[in-house]
Design a protein around this motif. Structure first.
Motif, short mmCIF file in Angstrom:
data_model
loop_
_atom_site.label_atom_id
_atom_site.label_comp_id
_atom_site.label_asym_id
_atom_site.label_seq_id
_atom_site.Cartn_x
_atom_site.Cartn_y
_atom_site.Cartn_z
N TRP A 1 0.83 -1.20 0.00
CA TRP A 1 0.00 0.00 0.00
C TRP A 1 0.86 1.26 0.00
CZ3 TRP A 1 -0.43 4.14 3.28
CH2 TRP A 1 -1.48 5.01 3.02
N SER A 2 1.91 1.27 0.81
CA SER A 2 2.75 2.47 0.88
C SER A 2 3.51 2.71 -0.43
CB SER A 2 3.73 2.37 2.06
OG SER A 2 4.62 1.30 1.88
N ILE B 1 2.45 1.84 -3.52
CA ILE B 1 1.47 2.33 -4.48
C ILE B 1 1.07 3.76 -4.14
CG2 ILE B 1 -0.91 2.02 -5.29
CD1 ILE B 1 -0.39 -1.01 -5.02
N PHE B 2 0.92 4.06 -2.86
CA PHE B 2 0.57 5.41 -2.44
C PHE B 2 1.67 6.40 -2.81
CE2 PHE B 2 0.38 8.77 0.82
CZ PHE B 2 -0.91 9.22 0.60
N SER B 3 2.93 6.02 -2.61
CA SER B 3 4.03 6.93 -2.94
C SER B 3 4.15 7.14 -4.44
CB SER B 3 5.35 6.42 -2.37
OG SER B 3 5.71 5.20 -2.96
N PHE B 4 3.91 6.09 -5.25
CA PHE B 4 3.89 6.28 -6.70
C PHE B 4 2.78 7.25 -7.10
CE2 PHE B 4 6.00 2.01 -7.66
CZ PHE B 4 7.20 2.61 -7.93
N GLY B 5 1.63 7.11 -6.49
CA GLY B 5 0.53 8.02 -6.78
C GLY B 5 0.84 9.46 -6.43
N LEU B 6 1.49 9.65 -5.30
CA LEU B 6 1.89 11.01 -4.91
C LEU B 6 2.89 11.61 -5.89
CD1 LEU B 6 2.24 10.92 -1.03
CD2 LEU B 6 0.50 12.07 -2.39
N CYS B 7 3.83 10.80 -6.34
CA CYS B 7 4.83 11.30 -7.31
C CYS B 7 4.16 11.71 -8.61
CB CYS B 7 5.87 10.22 -7.59
SG CYS B 7 6.95 9.90 -6.20
N ILE B 8 3.23 10.93 -9.08
CA ILE B 8 2.55 11.25 -10.33
C ILE B 8 1.64 12.46 -10.14
CG2 ILE B 8 0.95 10.39 -12.07
CD1 ILE B 8 3.84 9.19 -12.01
N ALA B 9 0.96 12.53 -9.02
CA ALA B 9 0.08 13.68 -8.76
C ALA B 9 0.89 14.97 -8.65
CB ALA B 9 -0.71 13.45 -7.48
N GLN C 1 4.90 6.17 -17.45
CA GLN C 1 3.94 5.23 -16.88
C GLN C 1 3.95 3.89 -17.60
OE1 GLN C 1 2.18 5.68 -14.04
NE2 GLN C 1 3.60 7.40 -13.99
#
Length: 77
Positions: free
Chosen positions: A22-23, A25-33, A61
């Protein structure tokens, strides 16, 4: 009732792995956002068109998807 207890047991046993995945995937999402909000700034700094910058984000991506898939295959074996 048995199924619910089994799911809870599996979740408790794999809690560390679940939190780790989870962490990541969450960090990848933050980087992309974070990068998504800088597109206009990148356009000005690099004097590129929107389609060129979009191609860079798509390539990033796509390579992440391919790399994760290949890594998953190697992890299984």
């Amino acid at each position: 009732m048995f199924l619910r207890e089994r799911i809870q047991t599996l979740f408790k046993r794999n809690l560390h792995h679940t939190c780790t995945y989870w962490s990541v995937i969450f960090s990848f999402g933050l980087c992309i956002a974070f990068l998504g909000h800088t597109i206009l700034y990148l356009l000005c700094q690099t004097q590129s068109t929107l389609s060129q910058i979009t191609l860079v984000f798509f390539s990033q991506q796509f390579c992440l998807l391919i790399g994760s898939s290949i890594g998953g295959v190697f992890k299984k074996t």
